[in-house]
Design a protein around this motif. Sequence first.
Motif, mmCIF file in Angstrom:
data_model
loop_
_atom_site.group_PDB
_atom_site.id
_atom_site.type_symbol
_atom_site.label_atom_id
_atom_site.label_comp_id
_atom_site.label_asym_id
_atom_site.label_seq_id
_atom_site.Cartn_x
_atom_site.Cartn_y
_atom_site.Cartn_z
ATOM 1 N N GLU A 355 0.826 -1.205 0.000
ATOM 2 C CA GLU A 355 0.000 0.000 0.000
ATOM 3 C C GLU A 355 0.865 1.262 0.000
ATOM 4 O O GLU A 355 0.578 2.229 -0.713
ATOM 5 C CB GLU A 355 -0.910 0.006 1.238
ATOM 6 C CG GLU A 355 -2.064 -0.965 1.169
ATOM 7 C CD GLU A 355 -3.139 -0.469 0.219
ATOM 8 O OE1 GLU A 355 -3.781 0.534 0.530
ATOM 9 O OE2 GLU A 355 -3.312 -1.102 -0.836
ATOM 10 N N GLU A 358 2.248 1.698 -3.459
ATOM 11 C CA GLU A 358 1.214 2.148 -4.393
ATOM 12 C C GLU A 358 0.879 3.619 -4.167
ATOM 13 O O GLU A 358 0.686 4.377 -5.126
ATOM 14 C CB GLU A 358 -0.042 1.293 -4.237
ATOM 15 C CG GLU A 358 -1.137 1.639 -5.229
ATOM 16 C CD GLU A 358 -2.358 0.768 -5.064
ATOM 17 O OE1 GLU A 358 -2.273 -0.236 -4.336
ATOM 18 O OE2 GLU A 358 -3.405 1.094 -5.641
ATOM 19 N N GLN A 359 0.826 4.017 -2.904
ATOM 20 C CA GLN A 359 0.467 5.406 -2.575
ATOM 21 C C GLN A 359 1.613 6.384 -2.829
ATOM 22 O O GLN A 359 1.452 7.585 -2.668
ATOM 23 C CB GLN A 359 0.035 5.487 -1.113
ATOM 24 C CG GLN A 359 -1.269 4.767 -0.831
ATOM 25 C CD GLN A 359 -1.530 4.587 0.654
ATOM 26 O OE1 GLN A 359 -0.736 5.013 1.490
ATOM 27 N NE2 GLN A 359 -2.637 3.930 0.990
ATOM 28 N N SER A 360 2.769 5.864 -3.199
ATOM 29 C CA SER A 360 3.923 6.722 -3.476
ATOM 30 C C SER A 360 4.294 6.711 -4.946
ATOM 31 O O SER A 360 5.370 7.168 -5.327
ATOM 32 C CB SER A 360 5.134 6.238 -2.651
ATOM 33 O OG SER A 360 4.813 6.135 -1.292
ATOM 34 N N ALA A 365 1.482 11.591 -6.161
ATOM 35 C CA ALA A 365 1.481 10.738 -4.963
ATOM 36 C C ALA A 365 2.653 11.095 -4.054
ATOM 37 O O ALA A 365 2.511 11.125 -2.825
ATOM 38 C CB ALA A 365 1.538 9.270 -5.370
ATOM 39 N N ASP A 368 1.710 14.152 -2.214
ATOM 40 C CA ASP A 368 0.753 13.821 -1.157
ATOM 41 C C ASP A 368 1.448 13.212 0.057
ATOM 42 O O ASP A 368 1.124 13.524 1.208
ATOM 43 C CB ASP A 368 -0.306 12.847 -1.691
ATOM 44 C CG ASP A 368 -1.210 13.487 -2.731
ATOM 45 O OD1 ASP A 368 -1.257 14.724 -2.808
ATOM 46 O OD2 ASP A 368 -1.870 12.732 -3.472
ATOM 47 N N ARG A 369 2.406 12.314 -0.219
ATOM 48 C CA ARG A 369 3.151 11.681 0.886
ATOM 49 C C ARG A 369 3.958 12.742 1.642
ATOM 50 O O ARG A 369 4.045 12.722 2.857
ATOM 51 C CB ARG A 369 4.081 10.603 0.352
ATOM 52 C CG ARG A 369 3.401 9.452 -0.349
ATOM 53 C CD ARG A 369 2.867 8.407 0.629
ATOM 54 N NE ARG A 369 1.741 8.912 1.393
ATOM 55 C CZ ARG A 369 0.505 9.096 0.909
ATOM 56 N NH1 ARG A 369 0.238 8.800 -0.322
ATOM 57 N NH2 ARG A 369 -0.472 9.553 1.659
#
Length: 417
Positions: A355, A358-360, A365, A368-369
Amino acid sequence: MDRTIAPEIKNITSISFQEPEIIHLENNASLYAIRKTEEKTAKIDFVFNAGSLQTNTLIAGLTASMLFSGTDTKTSTEINEEIDSLGGYTDTGAMSERMSVSIVGLKEYIVQLTEMMVDAILHVNFDSKELIQLIQDKKKKFQISLEKVSTVAKREFIHTIYEHNPYGRLAYLEDFDRVKREDLISFHQKYILEGLDYVTIVGALTDSELQRIQELALKFKSNKEPIENYNFQYRPNQIIQEKEGAVQTAIRIGRVLFNKTQPDYKQFMVLNTILGGYFGSRLMSSIREDKGYTYGINSGISQNLQSGYFYIATEVNKKYRDATIQAIQEEIKKLQNELVGEDELSLVKNYIIGEILEQSDGPQAMMDRFISVQLFGMNLSYYNDLMKVINEISAKEIQQLAQKYLDWEDMVIVAVG
């Protein structure tokens, strides 16, 4: 390639993040830019210290919705047609702590689009007719949402765990009738025109384009007010509300906990995932798959700048209300009394790290991180530290966390339906 043989499993221990450029503006706001991207589009966010905590529960959201409603020289239709003509897309959002205004468009038009966005924000005239129509629309949607047991349960849960501070403040139907245009004007003046917190840029802008965005950001002031320290003490409670005609009962169970700045947060993420944080979690397996009480159940950790809360959420047939609450309690007891098996723990570790990966993925992304930790005074090394903790956590530590933070006597239990 022999597709009958599974690929080798590799243990991911770190991510090579792209650090954004950080520019401290003269008005005390910050600008973060990721410009190393081959994307043809760009996205600019202006984020203000203008959340619902600074006002009553409706003003921030209504103000955000009015930002493109017109100026003294342009109607809302003209503003939106101008933005549409360049293929731009705007978005606004008001949360408890901040308000964001975003524009997305082709890279070659992003400066023009940002100029249009900033002009609309700076010179919005809060047209009375537009505002009356907006309030009526919002009031109708709010009234409809209150018919949903999930909405009522969520409101009761938040109000109960945060009853001693503004995070638990609720809006009511009659509040819409008390909104005055002057309230929005005052909020706009103090918290938007003078409340810019930061700007993010994701797009391959040139130096001169970056300079222009900085000039636009300087049209706002950035008078950052110190964050008030709220009291996060709460009382465990059980609230059962019968709703005539309801088929389903919405259940919320949880407690005030912490945010990612606290030492146990990373480890608790693993415990939460095992319990209810993914489709194969114990709550899903027990209450959806084995017992058939619900279509879905999950648990999570919600965060704000000073605190956070743990929650379990589901909707079940009314006749399964008590059985579901009991089953949730039993799953928590198992985590407190039995060690998690190595296969399950390994699966969850791989899931969480997957996860994170994927979120990075991609420049947006990555931004966002970055923002997700920057707001808490941390940097991108947080994520590599997080993966280290996840890779090293033991079954015994999971059990100790469950005993420490998931005591059933500490829970707020809300059931509506």
